[in-house]
Design a protein around this motif. Structure first.
Motif, PDB file in Angstrom:
ATOM      1  N   ALA A  53     -10.654 111.815 -21.036  1.00  0.00           N
ATOM      2  CA  ALA A  53     -10.857 110.777 -22.051  1.00  0.00           C
ATOM      3  C   ALA A  53     -11.032 109.402 -21.395  1.00  0.00           C
ATOM      4  CB  ALA A  53      -9.688 110.761 -23.025  1.00  0.00           C
ATOM      5  N   LYS A  54     -10.271 109.152 -20.335  1.00  0.00           N
ATOM      6  CA  LYS A  54     -10.395 107.893 -19.606  1.00  0.00           C
ATOM      7  C   LYS A  54     -11.710 107.836 -18.848  1.00  0.00           C
ATOM      8  CE  LYS A  54      -5.424 107.162 -18.940  1.00  0.00           C
ATOM      9  NZ  LYS A  54      -4.325 107.023 -17.939  1.00  0.00           N
ATOM     10  N   LYS A  55     -12.085 108.940 -18.215  1.00  0.00           N
ATOM     11  CA  LYS A  55     -13.316 108.955 -17.435  1.00  0.00           C
ATOM     12  C   LYS A  55     -14.545 108.742 -18.312  1.00  0.00           C
ATOM     13  CE  LYS A  55     -12.202 111.584 -13.279  1.00  0.00           C
ATOM     14  NZ  LYS A  55     -12.785 110.580 -12.373  1.00  0.00           N
ATOM     15  N   ARG A  56     -14.509 109.269 -19.534  1.00  0.00           N
ATOM     16  CA  ARG A  56     -15.674 109.154 -20.416  1.00  0.00           C
ATOM     17  C   ARG A  56     -15.932 107.719 -20.870  1.00  0.00           C
ATOM     18  NH1 ARG A  56     -13.978 114.509 -22.312  1.00  0.00           N
ATOM     19  NH2 ARG A  56     -15.659 115.974 -21.808  1.00  0.00           N
ATOM     20  N   ASN A 120       2.293 119.862  -5.002  1.00  0.00           N
ATOM     21  CA  ASN A 120       3.563 119.920  -4.280  1.00  0.00           C
ATOM     22  C   ASN A 120       3.292 119.391  -2.870  1.00  0.00           C
ATOM     23  OD1 ASN A 120       5.760 120.750  -2.645  1.00  0.00           O
ATOM     24  ND2 ASN A 120       6.250 122.402  -4.074  1.00  0.00           N
ATOM     25  N   LYS A 121       3.584 118.129  -2.650  1.00  0.00           N
ATOM     26  CA  LYS A 121       3.184 117.468  -1.406  1.00  0.00           C
ATOM     27  C   LYS A 121       3.639 118.222  -0.165  1.00  0.00           C
ATOM     28  CE  LYS A 121       2.961 112.759  -3.258  1.00  0.00           C
ATOM     29  NZ  LYS A 121       3.451 111.363  -3.128  1.00  0.00           N
ATOM     30  N   LYS A 122       4.883 118.660  -0.151  1.00  0.00           N
ATOM     31  CA  LYS A 122       5.426 119.314   1.043  1.00  0.00           C
ATOM     32  C   LYS A 122       4.785 120.677   1.263  1.00  0.00           C
ATOM     33  CE  LYS A 122       9.793 120.502   3.302  1.00  0.00           C
ATOM     34  NZ  LYS A 122      11.280 120.504   3.175  1.00  0.00           N
ATOM     35  N   ALA A 123       4.760 121.497   0.236  1.00  0.00           N
ATOM     36  CA  ALA A 123       4.211 122.849   0.373  1.00  0.00           C
ATOM     37  C   ALA A 123       2.703 122.827   0.593  1.00  0.00           C
ATOM     38  CB  ALA A 123       4.555 123.670  -0.861  1.00  0.00           C
ATOM     39  N   ASP A 124       2.022 121.892  -0.061  1.00  0.00           N
ATOM     40  CA  ASP A 124       0.560 121.860   0.024  1.00  0.00           C
ATOM     41  C   ASP A 124       0.054 121.421   1.392  1.00  0.00           C
ATOM     42  OD1 ASP A 124       0.499 122.730  -2.544  1.00  0.00           O
ATOM     43  OD2 ASP A 124       0.033 120.783  -3.437  1.00  0.00           O
ATOM     44  N   ASP A 125       0.901 120.786   2.173  1.00  0.00           N
ATOM     45  CA  ASP A 125       0.489 120.374   3.515  1.00  0.00           C
ATOM     46  C   ASP A 125       0.235 121.577   4.421  1.00  0.00           C
ATOM     47  OD1 ASP A 125       0.510 117.684   2.998  1.00  0.00           O
ATOM     48  OD2 ASP A 125       2.544 117.350   3.732  1.00  0.00           O
ATOM     49  N   SER A 126       0.800 122.732   4.070  1.00  0.00           N
ATOM     50  CA  SER A 126       0.592 123.936   4.871  1.00  0.00           C
ATOM     51  C   SER A 126      -0.262 124.978   4.141  1.00  0.00           C
ATOM     52  CB  SER A 126       1.943 124.544   5.260  1.00  0.00           C
ATOM     53  OG  SER A 126       2.693 124.879   4.103  1.00  0.00           O
ATOM     54  N   ASN A 127      -0.822 124.597   3.012  1.00  0.00           N
ATOM     55  CA  ASN A 127      -1.667 125.509   2.236  1.00  0.00           C
ATOM     56  C   ASN A 127      -3.128 125.151   2.487  1.00  0.00           C
ATOM     57  OD1 ASN A 127      -3.055 127.015   0.332  1.00  0.00           O
ATOM     58  ND2 ASN A 127      -1.642 126.561  -1.349  1.00  0.00           N
ATOM     59  N   ASP A 128      -3.860 126.035   3.146  1.00  0.00           N
ATOM     60  CA  ASP A 128      -5.255 125.757   3.509  1.00  0.00           C
ATOM     61  C   ASP A 128      -6.225 125.944   2.357  1.00  0.00           C
ATOM     62  OD1 ASP A 128      -4.487 125.203   6.097  1.00  0.00           O
ATOM     63  OD2 ASP A 128      -4.804 127.269   6.790  1.00  0.00           O
ATOM     64  N   TYR A 129      -5.738 126.362   1.204  1.00  0.00           N
ATOM     65  CA  TYR A 129      -6.641 126.687   0.097  1.00  0.00           C
ATOM     66  C   TYR A 129      -6.453 125.768  -1.108  1.00  0.00           C
ATOM     67  CZ  TYR A 129      -7.205 130.897   2.867  1.00  0.00           C
ATOM     68  OH  TYR A 129      -7.455 131.769   3.891  1.00  0.00           O
ATOM     69  N   VAL A 130      -5.942 124.567  -0.868  1.00  0.00           N
ATOM     70  CA  VAL A 130      -5.705 123.603  -1.939  1.00  0.00           C
ATOM     71  C   VAL A 130      -6.824 122.573  -1.969  1.00  0.00           C
ATOM     72  CG1 VAL A 130      -4.229 121.698  -2.675  1.00  0.00           C
ATOM     73  CG2 VAL A 130      -3.219 123.875  -2.066  1.00  0.00           C
ATOM     74  N   PHE A 131      -7.338 122.292  -3.166  1.00  0.00           N
ATOM     75  CA  PHE A 131      -8.393 121.305  -3.354  1.00  0.00           C
ATOM     76  C   PHE A 131      -7.935 120.276  -4.380  1.00  0.00           C
ATOM     77  CE2 PHE A 131     -12.947 120.838  -2.307  1.00  0.00           C
ATOM     78  CZ  PHE A 131     -13.262 119.764  -3.120  1.00  0.00           C
ATOM     79  N   ARG A 132      -8.123 119.006  -4.081  1.00  0.00           N
ATOM     80  CA  ARG A 132      -7.749 117.946  -5.015  1.00  0.00           C
ATOM     81  C   ARG A 132      -8.493 118.127  -6.335  1.00  0.00           C
ATOM     82  NH1 ARG A 132      -6.258 112.910  -2.379  1.00  0.00           N
ATOM     83  NH2 ARG A 132      -7.705 111.764  -3.722  1.00  0.00           N
ATOM     84  N   TYR A 133      -7.770 118.033  -7.452  1.00  0.00           N
ATOM     85  CA  TYR A 133      -8.372 118.239  -8.765  1.00  0.00           C
ATOM     86  C   TYR A 133      -8.453 116.912  -9.517  1.00  0.00           C
ATOM     87  CZ  TYR A 133      -9.463 120.535 -13.202  1.00  0.00           C
ATOM     88  OH  TYR A 133     -10.079 120.948 -14.358  1.00  0.00           O
ATOM     89  N   VAL A 134      -9.658 116.551  -9.940  1.00  0.00           N
ATOM     90  CA  VAL A 134      -9.966 115.290 -10.608  1.00  0.00           C
ATOM     91  C   VAL A 134      -9.619 114.126  -9.675  1.00  0.00           C
ATOM     92  CG1 VAL A 134      -9.747 113.879 -12.676  1.00  0.00           C
ATOM     93  CG2 VAL A 134      -9.444 116.348 -12.855  1.00  0.00           C
ATOM     94  N   ASP A 135     -10.593 113.750  -8.863  1.00  0.00           N
ATOM     95  CA  ASP A 135     -10.383 112.708  -7.865  1.00  0.00           C
ATOM     96  C   ASP A 135      -9.931 111.400  -8.492  1.00  0.00           C
ATOM     97  OD1 ASP A 135     -10.917 114.153  -5.618  1.00  0.00           O
ATOM     98  OD2 ASP A 135     -13.054 113.714  -5.606  1.00  0.00           O
TER      99      ASP A 135
END
Length: 209
Positions: A53-56, A120-135
């Motif tokens: 809604a904000k992006k639109r 999850n900042k800590k866990a995601d630092d070691s997860n190679d399959y995480v992609f930022r959602y909605v930049d």
């Protein structure tokens, strides 16, 4: 050593027989094939609705999204997969995606599919399959996690000189991350994109492809 030997020869040809391909994908990689997004809970959906809604309200967003839709909406709906193969790059990098035929610029490759869940900042630092959602320049509360569910895009590797670009594509109340070729890609060439500086902040320096 035996496991490394098996993975070295593991490969999957992506073709038009979608059902057969998904079954082989799940057999080889031991995860469900997911060709769209799943949301971890209703809170994630509510957050996305407010975010869009904000992006639109941005004229620039409308222009960029109309351009992306004009180029890739049909391929996105058809879930088109170009002639590709998932195979070993080398024992250090692991699996990657390669062209089985020459690909033209602006060829739709696919969307990054997985589970949209809270970051999850800590866990995601070691997860190679995480992609930022909605930049966002300020915060990224949700990510797409393709570790346990996903499609071919989870195997796209990093390069400082990539031949793919990622773009957002918004349809209705749904936000997707898609990939397409930015230049001609020759048969046998690996498909890559730039993971960006945020990915490497707490990881080892990337291996150059």
């Amino acid at each position: 050593m035996a496991l490394l030997f098996i993975r070295f020869f593991m490969q999957l040809v992506l073709d038009q027989d979608f059902n057969a391909m998904t079954k082989e994908f799940e057999k080889l990689f031991s995860i469900p094939y997911l060709d769209t997004l799943e949301f971890s809970d209703d809170k994630a959906l509510l957050w996305l609705k407010k975010c869009l809604a904000k992006k639109r309200k941005s004229k620039q967003f409308h222009i960029a999204n109309r351009f992306t839709l004009a180029l890739f909406e049909n391929s996105f709906h058809q879930k088109a997969i170009p002639p590709l193969i998932i195979k070993q790059t080398n024992p250090l990098v692991g699996l990657g995606v390669f062209a089985r035929k020459n690909l033209k610029p602006l060829t739709f490759i696919g969307q990054y599919s997985g589970v949209v869940r809270p970051r999850n900042k800590k866990a995601d630092d070691s997860n190679d399959y995480v992609f930022r959602y909605v930049d966002s320049r300020f915060s990224v509360p949700y990510v797409i996690d393709a570790k346990d569910k996903g499609n071919l895009c989870r195997f796209l590797n990093h390069s400082d000189q990539p031949n793919l670009l990622s773009r957002s594509l918004v349809l209705g109340d749904s936000y997707h991350v898609i990939f397409y070729s930015k230049e001609p890609i020759k048969e046998g060439e690996q498909l890559t994109y730039d993971y960006g500086p945020y990915y490497w902040r707490k990881r080892a320096n990337p291996l150059f492809l």
